[in-house]
Design an enzyme around this catalytic site. Structure first.
Site, PDB file in Angstrom:
ATOM      1  N   HIS A  72      63.153  -8.840  47.814  1.00 55.00           N
ATOM      2  CA  HIS A  72      62.546  -7.983  46.796  1.00 55.00           C
ATOM      3  C   HIS A  72      63.524  -7.680  45.658  1.00 55.00           C
ATOM      4  CE1 HIS A  72      60.114  -4.831  45.001  1.00 55.00           C
ATOM      5  NE2 HIS A  72      59.148  -5.107  45.856  1.00 55.00           N
TER       6      HIS A  72
ATOM      7  N   PRO B 156      75.500   7.837  33.199  1.00 58.35           N
ATOM      8  CA  PRO B 156      76.539   7.063  32.518  1.00 58.35           C
ATOM      9  C   PRO B 156      76.088   5.641  32.180  1.00 58.35           C
ATOM     10  CG  PRO B 156      76.950   7.079  34.863  1.00 58.35           C
ATOM     11  CD  PRO B 156      75.762   7.965  34.639  1.00 58.35           C
TER      12      PRO B 156
END
Length: 513
Positions: free
Chosen positions: A83, A166
Site C-alpha cells: 500500500h 517542519p
C-alpha cells in the site's frame, strides 16, 4: 439532545509487528469516551486501519495519541508493503456521524494538524474537505512518490510544503489529516495471480482514468492472488453493486472471474441494503421494513414526560443572587464570539473569499477559544460572588475573627472584580475580531458581524458595572483607581470600534443609518 458523534479512521503503516499495533490501539483506547469499532491489519499491505467513534473532543485526543505512538514506534526507512504511504500515521480522516457538521470536522482536522505539526514536529498535509488548495484534495496526489520521494523533495519543491509542521521529513514521515464523507474500503479478489489483470481492471473502474465516479482503485497482489483494491468515496452516487458488476464484466474480458471480496473496516448499513435491494430486485422496498431498524425505533423512544434541564436563562430569571449580571455579561461575550465564528465559517470555502480564507481560519480558532473562555466565565463569576457571600458569613464576635473576616472579604472582593474585568478585556478582543469579519468576511453575514460587536459591547458595559460596584468593597483607593482607569481605557477603545463598525456597515454593507 443526543451527543454529537464523529468517526475517525486512522491508517497506520504497520501490521507485521503485533506489539506495535497493540501499543497504538492502547494509546487510542486510553481516552475514556472513545469506542474502537474495528481494527483491520493487512500483512501484505503492512497497514492497520482502526475505526473509532465518540464525542468530537475525545476522538480528536484519541487520534493525537495514536499518531504520537506511531511516530514513536514506526520507522519508514525500514517499512515495506503493497500500500502507498508517506507516514507512520499515514492518513487520519474525520467523518461526521451524528449532530456534527462537515465544517466542524474540518476544524477538528485543522486543530489536530496544527498540534501534530508543532508538538510532534511532523509535516502535516490537509486533504479532502479540509484541503487548503485544490491539488491537495485527493489523497493520491499528496502521496505521489510515497515516503521516498517526499524525503527527496521536501524543502526543494514548493508543492511539497506542508500545511503544518517542519519542512523536513524524519523516520516517521508525514501525516495526512482531513475530513470526508463515509468511505468504503472494498477489495475484490480475482481468480488469477496475474496482477497486471487487476491493474487493467482498476484502470477501467477508477474515475481518474475514465471509470466510475467516486471510485479510487489500484491492482495489487495479496496472498498470491490478484486484487482490485478500492476506496468508494460516495456509495450513494456510485453504489457498491455497480462497482462489483463492472469488475465482473471487465474480468470476463481476461477470462477470469471474482473469487471473493472483502471489507477493510466498516460499511454503512444503507450501502448493504442498496446492494441487497438491487440483487434481489426488491421493487418498492422501504428501509423500515428491516426488522432490526423497526425494533431500534421502538426501543429508543424517549418518554414524553421527561423534563428538560433548566438552561442558563431560566437560572438567571429565578430571583437568586447567582447567576447575576456578571454571568450575564460573560454569556453575552460568549454569544458574540460564537457570532464571529459563524461569520468566519460562512466565509471559508467560498471562491469569492479565497484570498481571506487563511485569515478566516485564524479568526475561527481565536473566536472559539474566546467563546470557551467566556462560557467558563459564566460559572466563574457566580462562584466568585458565592465566595464573597461565604466570607460575609464568617463569625465576627472577637477582634481576631473580625480581622480574619475583613481579610477574607477583601480577598473575595478582588476575586469578584477579576472575573468581570477579564470579561471586559476579552470583550474588546471579540469586538476587534467582529470588525475583521465585517471588513473581510462574507458580505451576506455582515449584519451578524455587527450584532457580534454589539453583543460584545453589551458584555463590556455589564462587566464594567460589576467591576465598579465591587470596587466599593475595597479599602485600597489606589486599587480602585487602577481598575476604573483600565475600564475607561477599554470603554474608549470600544467606542472607537463601534464607530468603525458603523462605517463598515454603511460603506460595505450599504445599511441605512
Amino acid at each position: 439532545m443526543s451527543q454529537p458523534l464523529v468517526e475517525c479512521i486512522p491508517n497506520f503503516s504497520e501490521a507485521r509487528r503485533p506489539e506495535v499495533v497493540e501499543a497504538i490501539r492502547s494509546a487510542i483506547a486510553s481516552v475514556a469516551e472513545v469506542s474502537i469499532l474495528d481494527q483491520h491489519s493487512d500483512m501484505d499491505h503492512n497497514r492497520t486501519v482502526i475505526t473509532l467513534i465518540g464525542p468530537p473532543a475525545a476522538v480528536e485526543e484519541a487520534a493525537y495519541r495514536g499518531i504520537e505512538k506511531a511516530v514513536e514506534l514506526i520507522d519508514l526507512n525500514h517499512h515495506t508493503g503493497e500500500h502507498p504511504r508517506i507516514g507512520a500515521a499515514d492518513v487520519v480522516p474525520f467523518v461526521p456521524i451524528r449532530d456534527i457538521t462537515m465544517e466542524e470536522c474540518v476544524e477538528m482536522a485543522r486543530r489536530l494538524g496544527k498540534r501534530v505539526g508543532e508538538t510532534l514536529q511532523i509535516p502535516v498535509y490537509l486533504y479532502e474537505e479540509a484541503a487548503t488548495r485544490p491539488s491537495r484534495k485527493n489523497l493520491e496526489d499528496i502521496r505521489r512518490g510515497e515516503y521516498e520521494a517526499l524525503k527527496q523533495e521536501m524543502g526543494r519543491n514548493p508543492e511539497r510544503t506542508p500545511d503544518f509542521g517542519p519542512e523536513q521529513v524524519g523516520p516517521a514521515g508525514a501525516t495526512v489529516i482531513g475530513a470526508r464523507q463515509p468511505l468504503i474500503a472494498f477489495n475484490v479478489y480475482l481468480t488469477t495471480n496475474d496482477v497486471s489483470i487487476a491493474s487493467q481492471i482498476a484502470r477501467a473502474v477508477r474515475h481518474s482514468s475514465g471509470g466510475l465516479r467516486f471510485v479510487k482503485a489500484m491492482g495489487v497482489l495479496v496472498e498470491g492472488r490478484a486484487q482490485v483494491s478500492m476506496n468508494l468515496t460516495n456509495f450513494r452516487q456510485t453504489p457498491v453493486y455497480r462497482v462489483v458488476e463492472m469488475i465482473r464484466r471487465e474480468a470476463q474480458r481476461y477470462g477470469v472471474g471474482i473469487h471473493h471480496s472483502e471489507l477493510v473496516g466498516l460499511i454503512p448499513e444503507d450501502a448493504l441494503i442498496d446492494s441487497a435491494v438491487w440483487y434481489l430486485q426488491l421493487d418498492g422496498f422501504e428501509p423500515n421494513q428491516v426488522l432490526e431498524r423497526r425494533m431500534t425505533q421502538a426501543l429508543s423512544k424517549e418518554p414524553t414526560s421527561q423534563m428538560a434541564q433548566p438552561n442558563f436563562l431560566e437560572e438567571l430569571a429565578r430571583g437568586t443572587p447567582t447567576p447575576g449580571g456578571g454571568s450575564a455579561s460573560a454569556y453575552s461575550a460568549a454569544a458574540a464570539a460564537a457570532l464571529v465564528a459563524m461569520v468566519a465559517r460562512l466565509t471559508v470555502g467560498k471562491k469569492k473569499y479565497a484570498e481571506v480564507e487563511p485569515k478566516m481560519w485564524e479568526i475561527i480558532e481565536q473566536a472559539e477559544a474566546l467563546r470557551q473562555e467566556m462560557t467558563h466565565a459564566i460559572t466563574e463569576d457566580a462562584q466568585a460572588f458565592d465566595a464573597f457571600l461565604n466570607a460575609s458569613r464568617l463569625p465576627k464576635d472577637t477582634p481576631e475573627q473580625q480581622e480574619a473576616r475583613s481579610r477574607a472579604l477583601e480577598q473575595a472582593t478582588l476575586g469578584a472584580i477579576q472575573v468581570p474585568l477579564r470579561v471586559a478585556r476579552k470583550a474588546i478582543q471579540i469586538m476587534q475580531l467582529a470588525l475583521q469579519v465585517a471588513t473581510l468576511g462574507n458580505l451576506n453575514a455582515i449584519s451578524d458581524a455587527g450584532s457580534a460587536l454589539a453583543q460584545a459591547r453589551a458584555a463590556l458595559t455589564g462587566a464594567g458595572l460589576n467591576v465598579r460596584i465591587n470596587c466599593l468593597g475595597l479599602s485600597d483607593s489606589s486599587q480602585v483607581e487602577s481598575f476604573v482607569s483600565e475600564l475607561r481605557q477599554l470603554e474608549d477603545e470600544a467606542t472607537k470600534l463601534e464607530s468603525q463598525m458603523q462605517n463598515i456597515l454603511i460603506q460595505r454593507g450599504k445599511l441605512p443609518f
